[in-house]
Each structure stands twice: as structure tokens, then as C-alpha cells.
Design a protein around this motif. Structure first.
Motif, PDB file in Angstrom:
ATOM      1  N   GLU A  53       7.286 -21.839   0.859  1.00 49.80           N
ATOM      2  CA  GLU A  53       8.028 -20.865   1.663  1.00 49.80           C
ATOM      3  C   GLU A  53       7.095 -20.090   2.579  1.00 49.80           C
ATOM      4  OE1 GLU A  53      11.631 -19.939  -1.555  1.00 49.80           O
ATOM      5  OE2 GLU A  53       9.778 -18.769  -1.589  1.00 49.80           O
ATOM      6  N   VAL A  54       5.932 -19.726   2.074  1.00 50.80           N
ATOM      7  CA  VAL A  54       4.968 -18.963   2.876  1.00 50.80           C
ATOM      8  C   VAL A  54       4.314 -19.864   3.922  1.00 50.80           C
ATOM      9  CG1 VAL A  54       2.807 -17.659   2.782  1.00 50.80           C
ATOM     10  CG2 VAL A  54       4.549 -17.320   1.022  1.00 50.80           C
ATOM     11  N   ASN A  55       4.042 -21.111   3.533  1.00 51.12           N
ATOM     12  CA  ASN A  55       3.455 -22.101   4.448  1.00 51.12           C
ATOM     13  C   ASN A  55       2.195 -21.571   5.139  1.00 51.12           C
ATOM     14  OD1 ASN A  55       3.207 -24.539   5.805  1.00 51.12           O
ATOM     15  ND2 ASN A  55       4.517 -23.879   7.507  1.00 51.12           N
ATOM     16  N   PRO A  56       1.125 -21.313   4.380  1.00 52.26           N
ATOM     17  CA  PRO A  56      -0.111 -20.772   4.963  1.00 52.26           C
ATOM     18  C   PRO A  56      -0.666 -21.713   6.031  1.00 52.26           C
ATOM     19  CG  PRO A  56      -0.177 -20.755   2.562  1.00 52.26           C
ATOM     20  CD  PRO A  56       0.989 -21.591   2.949  1.00 52.26           C
ATOM     21  N   SER A  57      -1.283 -21.132   7.038  1.00 55.15           N
ATOM     22  CA  SER A  57      -1.780 -21.930   8.157  1.00 55.15           C
ATOM     23  C   SER A  57      -3.004 -22.748   7.775  1.00 55.15           C
ATOM     24  CB  SER A  57      -2.077 -21.026   9.353  1.00 55.15           C
ATOM     25  OG  SER A  57      -2.976 -19.990   8.971  1.00 55.15           O
ATOM     26  N   GLY A  58      -4.017 -22.110   7.201  1.00 55.78           N
ATOM     27  CA  GLY A  58      -5.219 -22.823   6.805  1.00 55.78           C
ATOM     28  C   GLY A  58      -5.930 -23.472   7.994  1.00 55.78           C
ATOM     29  N   PRO A  59      -6.959 -24.292   7.756  1.00 55.72           N
ATOM     30  CA  PRO A  59      -7.572 -24.491   6.437  1.00 55.72           C
ATOM     31  C   PRO A  59      -8.475 -23.319   6.053  1.00 55.72           C
ATOM     32  CG  PRO A  59      -8.784 -25.728   8.075  1.00 55.72           C
ATOM     33  CD  PRO A  59      -7.630 -25.099   8.795  1.00 55.72           C
ATOM     34  N   PHE A  60      -8.856 -23.283   4.772  1.00 56.12           N
ATOM     35  CA  PHE A  60      -9.624 -22.168   4.238  1.00 56.12           C
ATOM     36  C   PHE A  60     -10.925 -22.657   3.610  1.00 56.12           C
ATOM     37  CE2 PHE A  60      -5.182 -20.989   4.122  1.00 56.12           C
ATOM     38  CZ  PHE A  60      -5.174 -19.696   4.635  1.00 56.12           C
ATOM     39  N   ASP A  61     -11.944 -21.805   3.678  1.00 58.93           N
ATOM     40  CA  ASP A  61     -13.204 -22.096   3.001  1.00 58.93           C
ATOM     41  C   ASP A  61     -13.048 -21.944   1.491  1.00 58.93           C
ATOM     42  OD1 ASP A  61     -15.154 -22.372   5.309  1.00 58.93           O
ATOM     43  OD2 ASP A  61     -14.330 -20.373   5.716  1.00 58.93           O
ATOM     44  N   ILE A  62     -12.254 -20.955   1.090  1.00 59.30           N
ATOM     45  CA  ILE A  62     -12.094 -20.632  -0.332  1.00 59.30           C
ATOM     46  C   ILE A  62     -10.607 -20.570  -0.653  1.00 59.30           C
ATOM     47  CG2 ILE A  62     -12.559 -18.939  -2.152  1.00 59.30           C
ATOM     48  CD1 ILE A  62     -14.895 -17.949  -0.281  1.00 59.30           C
ATOM     49  N   VAL A  63     -10.163 -21.417  -1.582  1.00 59.20           N
ATOM     50  CA  VAL A  63      -8.768 -21.426  -2.027  1.00 59.20           C
ATOM     51  C   VAL A  63      -8.756 -21.045  -3.501  1.00 59.20           C
ATOM     52  CG1 VAL A  63      -6.683 -22.810  -2.349  1.00 59.20           C
ATOM     53  CG2 VAL A  63      -8.173 -23.228  -0.369  1.00 59.20           C
ATOM     54  N   MET A  64      -8.015 -19.990  -3.849  1.00 59.64           N
ATOM     55  CA  MET A  64      -7.977 -19.516  -5.239  1.00 59.64           C
ATOM     56  C   MET A  64      -6.539 -19.432  -5.716  1.00 59.64           C
ATOM     57  SD  MET A  64     -10.994 -16.627  -5.345  1.00 59.64           S
ATOM     58  CE  MET A  64     -11.555 -17.191  -6.959  1.00 59.64           C
ATOM     59  N   ALA A  65      -6.291 -19.951  -6.936  1.00 59.13           N
ATOM     60  CA  ALA A  65      -4.955 -19.904  -7.531  1.00 59.13           C
ATOM     61  C   ALA A  65      -5.094 -19.616  -9.023  1.00 59.13           C
ATOM     62  CB  ALA A  65      -4.200 -21.213  -7.310  1.00 59.13           C
ATOM     63  N   ASN A  66      -4.610 -18.465  -9.441  1.00 58.37           N
ATOM     64  CA  ASN A  66      -4.627 -18.058 -10.852  1.00 58.37           C
ATOM     65  C   ASN A  66      -3.170 -17.933 -11.285  1.00 58.37           C
ATOM     66  OD1 ASN A  66      -5.156 -17.048 -13.369  1.00 58.37           O
ATOM     67  ND2 ASN A  66      -5.902 -15.056 -12.659  1.00 58.37           N
ATOM     68  N   ILE A  67      -2.580 -19.044 -11.749  1.00 63.32           N
ATOM     69  CA  ILE A  67      -1.134 -19.053 -12.037  1.00 63.32           C
ATOM     70  C   ILE A  67      -0.919 -19.578 -13.457  1.00 63.32           C
ATOM     71  CG2 ILE A  67       1.127 -19.747 -11.164  1.00 63.32           C
ATOM     72  CD1 ILE A  67      -0.144 -20.226  -8.437  1.00 63.32           C
TER      73      ILE A  67
END
Length: 276
Positions: A199-213
């Protein structure tokens, strides 16, 4: 708005597990106690069947007993002031609420006025992700915090010099609280988004991707995370137990990733992936 209160007595090692499970079924505030956990949920959002399923799953192993009650018009700031203690990572990071004094000897001072337990640094997974962050260069880099909670990992990235930061969460309360915490830490240019990653659809790309789920969400969404990584980017994951690492490693390798550093605390784990 009345809250239902559940005072749960359990074995100490199951407190964080119960917090994670109850958060999945709608509970939004928690206090860890010497006896176990106090969990709270808005009365109109309470699903008895889902709650009972969680309790019965751990009843025998955790030796659970529960005292139920109701709390009208809870003053959460007051409750947190009674129970919330600062968290420190050596002399490098101090995570504190605004009512705690600052420590001028600490390198990174993070202000968090939490409305829930996750993302305060008290939960082992947040602590582990912060330690990972301290070991990588953020200066001038781009970073995304997926399932941001209180926003603490995004704030840490800001303190470490990240140039661009995105953060979002599926919970409205987290978004409201995260934006408050961003302002407390001088991040007026960053606003937390609301929704799932699709839904958010981030643009990216990113150097650092973090997901704590949690493990299931991470496995389901990892392909999307990989697409958000720059060629030399790093993916950090947490929210699962040490015994779950092989499943996440297998999934990562199937997507062209290589498992790097792993950190563990209280049977929880946080891992780093780079591209092969």
C-alpha cells in the motif's frame, strides 16, 4: 474509551513471546512486570476467540494464569512513567523517555515517549537491530524502516547521518506515536507512512533496508524487500527466534542474498543479508 486489562502471570522467558502474540490479535499496550505481563486492549476491539487461542497455545508451557479487569480512561503517559526505564547500549546509545535525564557521556541520545512496548529498546529484537546499525556506515545513505513501530530504528539512522529516511507501519497508533517521536528527535522532515508495504509502495532503492516484524510476514514480503535494495545494499531482519534463522536464510538465498552477521539475545535473533 474503556480498556480491558489482562494481568498475566507466566514464566519470565515467555513475557516477550506473549506480548508479540497478543499484539497480533489487537492488544496495543503492554507493561512487563515481575510476575509476567499486563496487556491492554480497547473494549470494542477485543476478540475473545483470538485472545483465548493465544493463551491456550502457551498455557501449559508458560504456566499462565490471568486476572481480567477494566480500566476507564487510562493515562498511558503516567503508566509509562511508573514502569519505563532507560535502555543503554554501552556508552554509545541511550534510549530514554522525555522524563528521564540525559547523559552527556552517551554518543547517541534517543528520545522515545512510547504508547506501546514494541520498539522501545526493551524488546530484544529492537536492541539487536540497534546494535547492527551501530556497525554500519549510515552517513549520506538512504534507509527504510519497515514496520517502524515507535520509529526508533529510523531515529537511529538519522542520528548516524542517513541522508534520506522512510518509515511506515500498519498500525495507526504507531504512526501517530512514531511521528511524535520523530519531532522529539529533530526529524521534522520525516513523516511515518501508514499501510502495508504494497500500500505504501516505497520508491527506493535504499542502501539500508530494515524490517523488525515477525517470521511469517518477513518470509512473505522478502522478495519485495530485495527489490528495494541497492546493488550494494544491506537487508536487516528481526522479529523471530534463533531457531527460525535457517528458514529465513533459505528464503534469502533463493532470492540471491547471502547471510552475513547474526546477533542473538534471549533466544531472539537479528540477521543481515547482502547480495551474492
Amino acid at each position: 474509551m474503556d480498556y480491558l486489562e489482562f494481568k498475566i502471570t507466566c514464566k519470565k522467558e515467555f513475557s516477550e513471546i506473549l506480548i508479540a502474540e497478543l499484539a497480533e490479535v489487537g492488544f496495543d499496550s503492554f507493561l512487563e512486570t515481575d510476575a509476567g505481563v499486563e496487556a491492554y486492549i480497547q473494549e470494542e476491539l477485543f476478540d475473545r476467540a483470538s485472545y483465548t487461542e493465544v493463551i491456550e497455545q502457551y498455557q501449559e508451557l508458560a504456566e499462565i494464569s490471568v486476572e481480567e479487569g477494566k480500566m476507564p480512561k487510562v493515562n498511558w503517559n503516567e503508566e509509562w512513567e511508573k514502569h519505563y526505564d532507560p535502555i543503554s547500549i554501552g556508552n554509545e546509545v541511550l534510549v530514554r523517555a522525555s522524563f528521564h535525564p540525559a547523559n552527556p557521556e552517551v554518543k547517541y541520545d534517543i528520545l522515545i515517549n512510547p504508547k506501546m512496548s514494541f520498539g522501545t529498546g526493551h524488546h530484544a529484537t529492537t536492541y539487536l537491530m540497534l546494535r547492527h546499525q551501530l556497525e554500519i556506515d549510515h552517513m549520506g545513505k538512504s534507509m527504510i524502516d519497515i514496520g517502524s513501530g515507535t520509529g526508533i530504528l529510523a531515529i537511529m539512522a538519522h542520528k548516524l547521518g542517513a541522508a534520506t529516511i522512510e518509515a511506515f507501519d500498519i498500525d495507526n497508533w504507531c504512526v501517530e506515536n512514531g511521528n511524535e517521536n520523530f519531532e522529539l528527535n529533530g526529524m521534522t522532515e520525516v513523516k511515518m507512512g501508514h499501510g502495508t508495504i504494497l500500500e505504501v509502495n516505497p520508491s527506493g532503492p535504499f542502501d539500508i533496508v530494515m524490517a523488525n516484524i515477525n517470521k511469517n510476514v518477513l518470509l512473505d514480503e522478502m522478495e519485495v524487500y530485495v527489490k528495494l535494495m541497492k546493488p550494494e545494499g544491506t537487508l536487516f531482519l528481526s522479529g523471530f527466534y534463533e531457531q527460525d534463522v535457517p528458514d529465513l536464510q533459505y528464503r534469502g538465498e533463493s532470492l540471491g542474498l547471502k547471510l552475513g552477521h547474526q546477533k542473538s539475545k534471549d533466544n531472539w535473533a537479528a540477521i543481515a543479508f547482502t547480495r551474492k
